[in-house]
Motif scaffolding. Sequence first.
Motif, short mmCIF file in Angstrom:
data_model
loop_
_atom_site.label_atom_id
_atom_site.label_comp_id
_atom_site.label_asym_id
_atom_site.label_seq_id
_atom_site.Cartn_x
_atom_site.Cartn_y
_atom_site.Cartn_z
N SER A 145 46.75 -53.22 -19.31
CA SER A 145 46.86 -52.05 -18.44
C SER A 145 45.62 -51.17 -18.50
O SER A 145 45.21 -50.59 -17.49
CB SER A 145 48.11 -51.23 -18.80
OG SER A 145 48.09 -50.83 -20.15
N VAL A 148 43.03 -52.93 -16.31
CA VAL A 148 43.32 -52.78 -14.88
C VAL A 148 43.04 -51.34 -14.43
O VAL A 148 42.53 -51.11 -13.33
CB VAL A 148 44.78 -53.17 -14.59
CG1 VAL A 148 45.14 -52.86 -13.13
CG2 VAL A 148 44.99 -54.66 -14.87
N LYS A 149 43.34 -50.38 -15.29
CA LYS A 149 43.05 -48.98 -14.96
C LYS A 149 41.54 -48.78 -14.83
O LYS A 149 41.06 -48.06 -13.94
CB LYS A 149 43.61 -48.06 -16.03
CG LYS A 149 43.49 -46.58 -15.71
CD LYS A 149 44.18 -45.72 -16.76
CE LYS A 149 44.09 -44.24 -16.42
NZ LYS A 149 44.77 -43.40 -17.43
N GLU A 152 40.44 -50.23 -11.56
CA GLU A 152 40.83 -49.37 -10.45
C GLU A 152 39.84 -48.21 -10.29
O GLU A 152 39.50 -47.83 -9.16
CB GLU A 152 42.24 -48.83 -10.70
CG GLU A 152 42.89 -48.17 -9.50
CD GLU A 152 42.64 -46.68 -9.43
OE1 GLU A 152 42.83 -46.09 -8.34
OE2 GLU A 152 42.24 -46.09 -10.45
N SER A 153 39.34 -47.69 -11.42
CA SER A 153 38.38 -46.59 -11.36
C SER A 153 37.03 -47.06 -10.82
O SER A 153 36.22 -46.24 -10.37
CB SER A 153 38.19 -45.97 -12.75
OG SER A 153 37.47 -46.84 -13.61
N ARG A 262 45.18 -51.24 -7.19
CA ARG A 262 45.50 -49.84 -6.90
C ARG A 262 47.00 -49.58 -7.05
O ARG A 262 47.41 -48.56 -7.63
CB ARG A 262 45.04 -49.52 -5.47
CG ARG A 262 45.01 -48.04 -5.14
CD ARG A 262 44.47 -47.82 -3.74
NE ARG A 262 43.07 -48.25 -3.62
CZ ARG A 262 42.68 -49.34 -2.95
NH1 ARG A 262 43.56 -50.10 -2.34
NH2 ARG A 262 41.40 -49.65 -2.90
N VAL A 265 48.18 -49.49 -10.81
CA VAL A 265 47.78 -48.27 -11.52
C VAL A 265 48.52 -47.05 -11.00
O VAL A 265 49.10 -46.27 -11.77
CB VAL A 265 46.26 -48.07 -11.42
CG1 VAL A 265 45.85 -46.72 -12.01
CG2 VAL A 265 45.52 -49.19 -12.13
N GLN A 266 48.54 -46.88 -9.70
CA GLN A 266 49.14 -45.68 -9.13
C GLN A 266 50.65 -45.63 -9.31
O GLN A 266 51.23 -44.56 -9.47
CB GLN A 266 48.78 -45.57 -7.64
CG GLN A 266 47.28 -45.36 -7.42
CD GLN A 266 46.91 -45.26 -5.95
OE1 GLN A 266 47.74 -45.43 -5.06
NE2 GLN A 266 45.63 -45.01 -5.67
N ARG A 268 52.18 -47.24 -11.81
CA ARG A 268 52.44 -47.41 -13.24
C ARG A 268 53.43 -48.54 -13.50
O ARG A 268 54.43 -48.38 -14.19
CB ARG A 268 52.94 -46.10 -13.87
CG ARG A 268 51.92 -44.98 -13.79
CD ARG A 268 52.42 -43.73 -14.48
NE ARG A 268 51.45 -42.66 -14.41
CZ ARG A 268 51.61 -41.46 -14.96
NH1 ARG A 268 52.72 -41.19 -15.64
NH2 ARG A 268 50.68 -40.53 -14.86
N HIS A 270 53.79 -53.09 -14.08
CA HIS A 270 53.09 -54.22 -14.69
C HIS A 270 53.04 -55.46 -13.80
O HIS A 270 52.36 -56.43 -14.14
CB HIS A 270 53.74 -54.58 -16.03
CG HIS A 270 53.51 -53.57 -17.10
ND1 HIS A 270 54.29 -52.44 -17.24
CD2 HIS A 270 52.57 -53.49 -18.07
CE1 HIS A 270 53.85 -51.72 -18.26
NE2 HIS A 270 52.81 -52.33 -18.77
N MET A 287 49.57 -58.11 -14.35
CA MET A 287 48.26 -57.62 -14.78
C MET A 287 47.40 -58.76 -15.30
O MET A 287 46.19 -58.79 -15.08
CB MET A 287 48.44 -56.54 -15.85
CG MET A 287 48.99 -55.24 -15.31
SD MET A 287 48.93 -53.90 -16.51
CE MET A 287 49.31 -52.49 -15.48
#
Length: 313
Positions: A145, A148-149, A152-153, A262, A265-266, A268, A270, A287
């Motif tokens: 996670s 993946v976060k 996403e950034s 996206r 992450v948005q 929350r 899996h 993920m």
Amino acid sequence: MESLLVRTTLRELVENTHESLITLRWDGNLDAALQQLVDNRILSAPVISTELGGFCAFVDLADFLVFLYEQLQENIVIEGVTRLLSVARRHKVGDLADLSHRNHWMPTQWDTTLLNAMVVMSSNGIHRLPIVQPDSTLYGILTESAIVKFLESKLPELPSHISGVKIASLPCISSPVRCVQRTDKVMKAFGTMVKEKLSGLAVVNEDGTLGGNISVSDLKNVHFDMDLIARSSLSVDEYLQLGNRRAPIGLTSNDTLGDVIRTLVQQRIHRVYVVQGDGRPEAVLSMGDVLGNVISFFKAPAPMAPQPSFPKP
């Protein structure tokens, strides 16, 4: 993008979390350990053993699921609940270490590149890595996670041939989807996850349309008490109503890898389901699938093999 994954080290990804690391003790109580995971909203924690000289394993909700499923099979009648609780109290956290065979303890140096770590995790089917300093002291935990976060950034930096590739063209995707009916017993769902080593299942309505999701994280509704067997006899729908039920998240095969990242992450979550026009799930992206799809675009380094099982005291 490859240069970004190569120049980013694991130390950078975990440096803001290592001071708040949640840990479990090898000789700890199971009920307290499960509650600690639930209270902190985490799926796993590293286990420390005095006899083994430090951190040596992970215990996560998948391990608790295997333990509970096996014990409930032996004590499925209400008269057996006292015996079940007695068995649970005799066991310690260390007894559950890697019980699901999905928690290889693979210490990884903090100067390892993100790309290398992604290859290791994807190739070995593991969800997290213990990150250690040069002196082998545990520094933090790298999770799927967190990766993946990070991706996403960095979506604006991802080339369009990666972020814009449609789900239908992705090499790493799980199909067909493993499903359970809303009316099925929750023990059937847990049994399927244990036997097939799955982290989650799609919950479908009578017409086969996507109605929800059940996963190892739903063990938050379980406690080692006199209601344990009663809760295990509920239907999937009834069991999920014990917690904060969420509407299922579905994308289509025309959506993109960037949309998947996206959404994960948005929202929350899996995993994301890919649904047909009639609402039936046809595939699922976890993920781990995201990691596999991203590294498929690069000439990745050879992965490390899982380390042998640790000795038990």
